[in-house]
Design a protein around this motif. Structure first.
Motif, PDB file in Angstrom:
ATOM      1  N   GLY A  18       1.758  75.482  34.309  1.00  0.00           N
ATOM      2  CA  GLY A  18       1.540  76.015  32.975  1.00  0.00           C
ATOM      3  C   GLY A  18       0.264  75.495  32.348  1.00  0.00           C
ATOM      4  N   ALA A  19      -0.015  74.202  32.550  1.00  0.00           N
ATOM      5  CA  ALA A  19      -1.228  73.612  31.993  1.00  0.00           C
ATOM      6  C   ALA A  19      -2.480  74.233  32.607  1.00  0.00           C
ATOM      7  CB  ALA A  19      -1.218  72.100  32.223  1.00  0.00           C
ATOM      8  N   LEU A  20      -2.490  74.403  33.932  1.00  0.00           N
ATOM      9  CA  LEU A  20      -3.649  74.997  34.605  1.00  0.00           C
ATOM     10  C   LEU A  20      -3.835  76.453  34.194  1.00  0.00           C
ATOM     11  CD1 LEU A  20      -3.254  73.470  38.180  1.00  0.00           C
ATOM     12  CD2 LEU A  20      -4.943  72.865  36.446  1.00  0.00           C
ATOM     13  N   ALA A  21      -2.741  77.170  34.026  1.00  0.00           N
ATOM     14  CA  ALA A  21      -2.840  78.565  33.580  1.00  0.00           C
ATOM     15  C   ALA A  21      -3.436  78.644  32.180  1.00  0.00           C
ATOM     16  CB  ALA A  21      -1.455  79.213  33.605  1.00  0.00           C
ATOM     17  N   GLY A  22      -3.006  77.714  31.302  1.00  0.00           N
ATOM     18  CA  GLY A  22      -3.562  77.689  29.951  1.00  0.00           C
ATOM     19  C   GLY A  22      -5.040  77.385  29.943  1.00  0.00           C
ATOM     20  N   LEU A  23      -5.469  76.449  30.786  1.00  0.00           N
ATOM     21  CA  LEU A  23      -6.883  76.089  30.883  1.00  0.00           C
ATOM     22  C   LEU A  23      -7.728  77.275  31.343  1.00  0.00           C
ATOM     23  CD1 LEU A  23      -9.226  74.067  30.935  1.00  0.00           C
ATOM     24  CD2 LEU A  23      -8.484  73.394  33.223  1.00  0.00           C
ATOM     25  N   ALA A  24      -7.268  77.968  32.377  1.00  0.00           N
ATOM     26  CA  ALA A  24      -8.012  79.126  32.890  1.00  0.00           C
ATOM     27  C   ALA A  24      -8.100  80.235  31.851  1.00  0.00           C
ATOM     28  CB  ALA A  24      -7.338  79.647  34.159  1.00  0.00           C
ATOM     29  N   THR A  25      -7.014  80.465  31.139  1.00  0.00           N
ATOM     30  CA  THR A  25      -6.994  81.522  30.129  1.00  0.00           C
ATOM     31  C   THR A  25      -7.988  81.245  29.011  1.00  0.00           C
ATOM     32  OG1 THR A  25      -4.659  81.985  30.589  1.00  0.00           O
ATOM     33  CG2 THR A  25      -5.534  82.759  28.480  1.00  0.00           C
ATOM     34  N   VAL A  26      -7.996  80.000  28.517  1.00  0.00           N
ATOM     35  CA  VAL A  26      -8.897  79.634  27.419  1.00  0.00           C
ATOM     36  C   VAL A  26     -10.354  79.761  27.849  1.00  0.00           C
ATOM     37  CG1 VAL A  26      -9.674  77.722  25.974  1.00  0.00           C
ATOM     38  CG2 VAL A  26      -7.247  78.154  26.269  1.00  0.00           C
ATOM     39  N   THR A  27     -10.666  79.304  29.038  1.00  0.00           N
ATOM     40  CA  THR A  27     -12.051  79.308  29.511  1.00  0.00           C
ATOM     41  C   THR A  27     -12.646  80.705  29.503  1.00  0.00           C
ATOM     42  OG1 THR A  27     -11.632  77.372  30.900  1.00  0.00           O
ATOM     43  CG2 THR A  27     -13.571  78.713  31.432  1.00  0.00           C
ATOM     44  N   PHE A  28     -11.890  81.675  29.954  1.00  0.00           N
ATOM     45  CA  PHE A  28     -12.421  83.036  30.073  1.00  0.00           C
ATOM     46  C   PHE A  28     -12.306  83.854  28.788  1.00  0.00           C
ATOM     47  CE2 PHE A  28     -11.609  82.000  34.573  1.00  0.00           C
ATOM     48  CZ  PHE A  28     -12.839  82.354  35.110  1.00  0.00           C
ATOM     49  N   SER A  29     -11.353  83.512  27.933  1.00  0.00           N
ATOM     50  CA  SER A  29     -11.096  84.383  26.781  1.00  0.00           C
ATOM     51  C   SER A  29     -11.497  83.773  25.440  1.00  0.00           C
ATOM     52  CB  SER A  29      -9.598  84.749  26.737  1.00  0.00           C
ATOM     53  OG  SER A  29      -8.813  83.594  26.513  1.00  0.00           O
ATOM     54  N   HIS A  30     -12.093  82.576  25.431  1.00  0.00           N
ATOM     55  CA  HIS A  30     -12.348  81.898  24.163  1.00  0.00           C
ATOM     56  C   HIS A  30     -13.239  82.694  23.194  1.00  0.00           C
ATOM     57  CE1 HIS A  30     -12.218  78.435  21.536  1.00  0.00           C
ATOM     58  NE2 HIS A  30     -13.502  78.602  21.320  1.00  0.00           N
ATOM     59  N   PRO A  31     -14.333  83.324  23.658  1.00  0.00           N
ATOM     60  CA  PRO A  31     -15.128  84.111  22.696  1.00  0.00           C
ATOM     61  C   PRO A  31     -14.306  85.159  21.958  1.00  0.00           C
ATOM     62  CG  PRO A  31     -16.374  83.794  24.708  1.00  0.00           C
ATOM     63  CD  PRO A  31     -14.987  83.283  24.982  1.00  0.00           C
ATOM     64  N   LEU A  32     -13.365  85.790  22.645  1.00  0.00           N
ATOM     65  CA  LEU A  32     -12.508  86.776  21.984  1.00  0.00           C
ATOM     66  C   LEU A  32     -11.568  86.089  21.001  1.00  0.00           C
ATOM     67  CD1 LEU A  32     -11.578  89.079  25.008  1.00  0.00           C
ATOM     68  CD2 LEU A  32     -13.137  89.601  23.124  1.00  0.00           C
ATOM     69  N   ASP A  33     -11.163  84.865  21.294  1.00  0.00           N
ATOM     70  CA  ASP A  33     -10.306  84.121  20.382  1.00  0.00           C
ATOM     71  C   ASP A  33     -11.061  83.773  19.104  1.00  0.00           C
ATOM     72  OD1 ASP A  33      -7.776  82.799  19.830  1.00  0.00           O
ATOM     73  OD2 ASP A  33      -8.884  80.922  20.011  1.00  0.00           O
ATOM     74  N   VAL A  34     -12.356  83.433  19.224  1.00  0.00           N
ATOM     75  CA  VAL A  34     -13.187  83.166  18.043  1.00  0.00           C
ATOM     76  C   VAL A  34     -13.249  84.415  17.156  1.00  0.00           C
ATOM     77  CG1 VAL A  34     -15.516  82.643  17.226  1.00  0.00           C
ATOM     78  CG2 VAL A  34     -14.572  81.396  19.179  1.00  0.00           C
ATOM     79  N   VAL A  35     -13.497  85.555  17.783  1.00  0.00           N
ATOM     80  CA  VAL A  35     -13.567  86.817  17.037  1.00  0.00           C
ATOM     81  C   VAL A  35     -12.231  87.111  16.369  1.00  0.00           C
ATOM     82  CG1 VAL A  35     -13.847  89.306  17.267  1.00  0.00           C
ATOM     83  CG2 VAL A  35     -15.402  87.758  18.467  1.00  0.00           C
ATOM     84  N   ARG A  36     -11.141  86.928  17.098  1.00  0.00           N
ATOM     85  CA  ARG A  36      -9.814  87.192  16.539  1.00  0.00           C
ATOM     86  C   ARG A  36      -9.554  86.339  15.311  1.00  0.00           C
ATOM     87  NH1 ARG A  36      -4.546  85.499  19.895  1.00  0.00           N
ATOM     88  NH2 ARG A  36      -5.542  83.471  19.505  1.00  0.00           N
TER      89      ARG A  36
END
Length: 266
Positions: A18-36
């Motif tokens: 779960g931790a590794l999945a969370g890390l991978a998700t944040v790395t690739f999607s963070h710019p979209l999270d900033v916009v959101r």
């Protein structure tokens, strides 16, 4: 003894995955999270954030005016929070399911819901300060008055100027978000998985998890996640608006969750 040890190993394997999945998700999607986050707090009133027409326009504007640093604002607390959140979530979820499985052949939908809700509540209590800092860093612009220089500076400044209680702003909608999001996602996943296995067994492929392939698991994960996101998104908006940095005179934009809902509806 060996059976107990295998259960413990399985729990930690789930937490690590779960931790590794969370890390991978944040790395690739963070710019979209900033916009959101910026869309969520832009309420049409006085704001220190520029107005964006849509997601591509927001990404382009942030990249042009703030650079890569703007697109990855709050990345460190996002990685920290997501890694610990999913790691803790899978661990607490596994522990809860193990406890509820005592003297039962399998868990009912209600007990799956209870396991997920319990895990979500514990994770929210542990990680709310991290999400608060992440939100504030994502909302900073080059025009920000007295900006935070980073994660640790934000923590120090919040504690100094607002006190420790400020670290738990947005906790109530955060609890609702974690509890309901995880409960809906994992309950939907477990029930859909059973339905998939049942369909496979009717086709003569056996009635075990081994009958599901990677496409089936991808469909299960995507469908359950979509159901959870659609159902719980308003809680994200409320939490983000509560976690904004107060004005220079120390007055918060919103006082509590009810105030957010009233002002947003009006």
């Amino acid at each position: 003894m060996s059976a107990w040890r295998s259960v413990v190993d399985w729990q930690w394997e789930n937490a690590t995955a779960g931790a590794l999945a969370g890390l991978a998700t944040v790395t690739f999607s963070h710019p979209l999270d900033v916009v959101r986050t910026r869309f969520q707090v832009h309420d049409g009133r006085i704001s220190n954030l520029p107005s964006y027409k849509n997601t591509p326009h927001a990404l382009f504007t942030i990249a042009r005016s703030e650079g890569l640093r703007g697109l990855y604002a709050g990345f460190y607390p996002a990685v920290l929070g997501s890694t610990f959140s999913w790691g803790l979530y899978f661990f607490f979820y596994s522990k809860a399911k193990q406890r509820y499985l005592e003297n039962r052949p399998e868990l009912s939908p209600g007990l799956h819901l209870a396991s997920a809700a319990e895990a979500g509540a514990l994770v929210s209590l542990c990680t709310n300060p991290v999400w608060l800092v992440k939100t504030r860093l994502q909302l900073q612009t080059p025009q920000q008055v007295r900006p935070y220089s980073g994660f640790h500076d934000a923590l120090r400044t919040i504690l100094k100027e607002e006190g420790w209680k400020a670290l738990y702003k947005g906790l109530v909608p955060g609890l609702f978000l974690q509890v309901t999001h995880g409960a809906i996602q994992f309950t939907a996943y477990e029930e859909l998985r059973k339905a998939f296995i049942q369909l496979k067994s009717e086709g003569g492929e056996g009635s075990t998890d081994d009958s599901l392939d990677s496409i089936d698991y991808a469909a299960l994960g995507a469908t359950s996640k979509l159901a959870a996101i659609v159902s719980t998104y308003p809680f994200q908006v409320i939490r983000s608006r509560l976690q904004q940095r107060p004005s220079t005179d120390g007055i918060p934009r919103y006082m509590d969750s009810w105030h957010v809902m009233k002002q947003t509806a009006r």
